[in-house]
Design a protein around this motif. Sequence first.
Motif, PDB file in Angstrom:
ATOM      1  N   LYS A  24       0.825  -1.214   0.000  1.00 10.74           N
ATOM      2  CA  LYS A  24       0.000   0.000   0.000  1.00 10.74           C
ATOM      3  C   LYS A  24       0.859   1.264   0.000  1.00 10.74           C
ATOM      4  CE  LYS A  24      -2.045  -1.239   3.851  1.00 10.74           C
ATOM      5  NZ  LYS A  24      -1.354  -2.534   4.042  1.00 10.74           N
ATOM      6  N   SER A  25       1.870   1.272   0.883  1.00 13.21           N
ATOM      7  CA  SER A  25       2.721   2.463   0.978  1.00 13.21           C
ATOM      8  C   SER A  25       3.474   2.677  -0.325  1.00 13.21           C
ATOM      9  CB  SER A  25       3.719   2.312   2.130  1.00 13.21           C
ATOM     10  OG  SER A  25       3.039   2.083   3.335  1.00 13.21           O
ATOM     11  N   THR A  26       3.922   1.573  -0.913  1.00 12.30           N
ATOM     12  CA  THR A  26       4.664   1.672  -2.166  1.00 12.30           C
ATOM     13  C   THR A  26       3.770   2.235  -3.267  1.00 12.30           C
ATOM     14  OG1 THR A  26       5.873  -0.293  -1.451  1.00 12.30           O
ATOM     15  CG2 THR A  26       6.136   0.363  -3.745  1.00 12.30           C
ATOM     16  N   GLY A  65       2.621   7.969   9.548  1.00 15.09           N
ATOM     17  CA  GLY A  65       2.691   7.729  10.979  1.00 15.09           C
ATOM     18  C   GLY A  65       3.467   6.452  11.246  1.00 15.09           C
ATOM     19  N   GLU A  66       3.999   5.856  10.193  1.00 17.24           N
ATOM     20  CA  GLU A  66       4.650   4.551  10.338  1.00 17.24           C
ATOM     21  C   GLU A  66       6.113   4.572   9.984  1.00 17.24           C
ATOM     22  OE1 GLU A  66       2.363   1.629   8.199  1.00 17.24           O
ATOM     23  OE2 GLU A  66       0.721   1.842   9.647  1.00 17.24           O
ATOM     24  N   GLU A  67       6.494   5.474   9.084  1.00 17.13           N
ATOM     25  CA  GLU A  67       7.873   5.452   8.610  1.00 17.13           C
ATOM     26  C   GLU A  67       8.499   6.824   8.767  1.00 17.13           C
ATOM     27  OE1 GLU A  67       8.001   2.623   4.791  1.00 17.13           O
ATOM     28  OE2 GLU A  67       6.068   3.585   5.190  1.00 17.13           O
ATOM     29  N   SER A  68       9.829   6.835   8.870  1.00 13.08           N
ATOM     30  CA  SER A  68      10.534   8.106   8.969  1.00 13.08           C
ATOM     31  C   SER A  68      10.751   8.661   7.572  1.00 13.08           C
ATOM     32  CB  SER A  68      11.879   7.895   9.655  1.00 13.08           C
ATOM     33  OG  SER A  68      12.732   7.167   8.792  1.00 13.08           O
ATOM     34  N   VAL A  83      -2.570   9.778   3.833  1.00 10.48           N
ATOM     35  CA  VAL A  83      -2.361   9.508   5.256  1.00 10.48           C
ATOM     36  C   VAL A  83      -2.088   8.015   5.442  1.00 10.48           C
ATOM     37  CG1 VAL A  83      -3.358   9.616   7.565  1.00 10.48           C
ATOM     38  CG2 VAL A  83      -3.869  11.421   5.903  1.00 10.48           C
ATOM     39  N   ASP A  84      -0.877   7.697   5.851  1.00 13.18           N
ATOM     40  CA  ASP A  84      -0.426   6.298   5.922  1.00 13.18           C
ATOM     41  C   ASP A  84       0.013   5.969   7.344  1.00 13.18           C
ATOM     42  OD1 ASP A  84       0.556   3.798   5.443  1.00 13.18           O
ATOM     43  OD2 ASP A  84       2.125   4.429   4.059  1.00 13.18           O
ATOM     44  N   SER A  85      -0.708   5.296   8.144  1.00 10.90           N
ATOM     45  CA  SER A  85      -2.054   4.817   7.915  1.00 10.90           C
ATOM     46  C   SER A  85      -3.042   5.543   8.829  1.00 10.90           C
ATOM     47  CB  SER A  85      -2.101   3.320   8.250  1.00 10.90           C
ATOM     48  OG  SER A  85      -1.892   3.165   9.647  1.00 10.90           O
ATOM     49  N   GLY A 135      -5.525   1.916   5.160  1.00 10.56           N
ATOM     50  CA  GLY A 135      -6.099   1.179   6.279  1.00 10.56           C
ATOM     51  C   GLY A 135      -5.616  -0.256   6.260  1.00 10.56           C
ATOM     52  N   HIS A 136      -5.034  -0.704   7.356  1.00  7.62           N
ATOM     53  CA  HIS A 136      -4.568  -2.100   7.382  1.00  7.62           C
ATOM     54  C   HIS A 136      -5.746  -3.029   7.569  1.00  7.62           C
ATOM     55  CE1 HIS A 136      -0.443  -1.075   7.171  1.00  7.62           C
ATOM     56  NE2 HIS A 136      -0.543  -0.271   8.213  1.00  7.62           N
ATOM     57  N   VAL A 137      -5.664  -4.144   6.881  1.00  9.56           N
ATOM     58  CA  VAL A 137      -6.725  -5.116   6.927  1.00  9.56           C
ATOM     59  C   VAL A 137      -6.177  -6.373   7.588  1.00  9.56           C
ATOM     60  CG1 VAL A 137      -7.985  -6.679   5.411  1.00  9.56           C
ATOM     61  CG2 VAL A 137      -8.011  -4.248   4.960  1.00  9.56           C
TER      62      VAL A 137
END
Length: 432
Positions: A79-81, A102-105, A148-150, A191-193
């Motif tokens: 998803k991020s990719t 909010g997950e990666e620098s 917005v991730d995630s 959104g993580h599933v």
Amino acid sequence: MQWLGRWPACGSFGTMREERKEAPRGGTSHSAAAPLRMGSVEEERPRLTIGMGELDRVLGGGAVPGSLVLLGGEPGIGKSTLLLQAASSLTRKGARVLLVSGEESANQISSRARRTGALSPDLYLLCETDIDAVVEASRELVPQVLIVDSIQTMRSADLDSSFGGVNQLRECVSRMQSLAKEIDATAFLVGHVTKEGVLAGPRMVEHMVDCVLYFEGERFDSLRVLRAAKNRFGSVSELGIFEMTDAGLAEVEDPSHHFLHVREEPVPGTAVVVIMEGRRPLVVEVQALAVPSKLPTPKRVSTGMDHRRLAINVAVLERKARIRLADRDVYVGISGGLKVSEPALDLGVCMAIASSRQDKTLPPETVFLGEVSLTGEIRPVSKVEERLKEAARLGFRSLVLSDRSRLRERPRGLQLVEVRDVGQALNAFTIT
Ligand code: TYD
Ligand code: MG
């Protein structure tokens, strides 16, 4: 925008200013409780083309300003990719994009960007989990696209319920909703599933957004499929197909080629079918294995197709075509990890199972098309011409279909084998 805040016949300058202040940016808004004539409503504003054909297609032709898109998928699926590549493509076209993670620098994001050729100096990054800070930054920057991730990592300081809780999620989505409208941006929320396929966080998020996309694939297969589960601005039957490579996601332009296994020799238990994914015909292979079972109730396992349909196909083979399966475990899968819900798959499934059971191969240049009814009869499928064309394009020579199919034109170079029921189809290939 004639109707907006202009009252030439009455009112003072003051009222007029008031009206203007009330009007949010971006068009189809209206003053207090005045009804609108439909003719005065602005036409749909132009969409923002992302520049990744597969993503644009699934969105219905690009991103709609002011809308909210949820991108769901299992962790690690890409998803991020996908969104980083989309952000970069947009930025290169001159759009202003803000990517909030909010997950990666920022370092992690830019090293991934470097690896996938998605580095773009003008893309704005914000590593933040506080939704108020995100809203503030967006108001200042006014991006056309906000990512917005995630959404699950975002929280609002206004709520004290636990991090990631339902209320937090609802609050964050609703903040994004009003922000997208206010600044007239398209907001993509990751959104993580969970494994079971539900959004970690309740369904409610799906109801709050305009468009729900799912990114799917098998963990050990490089194929990724993007599908819309809900789309206020387009069809939900379009698929986007990608391949995860060492250099990020590549769009698969000729998916049929991708799903077909090219073999020197045909193998028992495989049959080729043409499915429709949205408006696109897609040639895929059904693979089946029927092996002796030691269980009192043998297994029927399907990946990529509905297990009830598999059970029906097995029962029809048993009762109507005398293919003995009561002492066999039956496994069926679709090449490339695709999920197919079309009944047009039935005949191919029956042929593949019987082929495996009898250990006889089907001719490699043949395609099977048909819904199998409980009586064993083969029903015609929809969009048969499109499917025939695709099969011919890929070099298939013969096609098995219902004898009730109504064809407007006969394809050249494709031999048609018309059958009434499953038994006849099996006989035609001496699988008995
Ligand atoms: P990611 O986009 O981080 O997934 P998600 O955001 O859905 O959790 O993708 C993670 C996986 O993709 C990771 O396991 C490695 C793989 N990958 C590649 O194979 N090639 C690449 O170029 C990239 C960036 C990731
Ligand atoms: Mg991610």
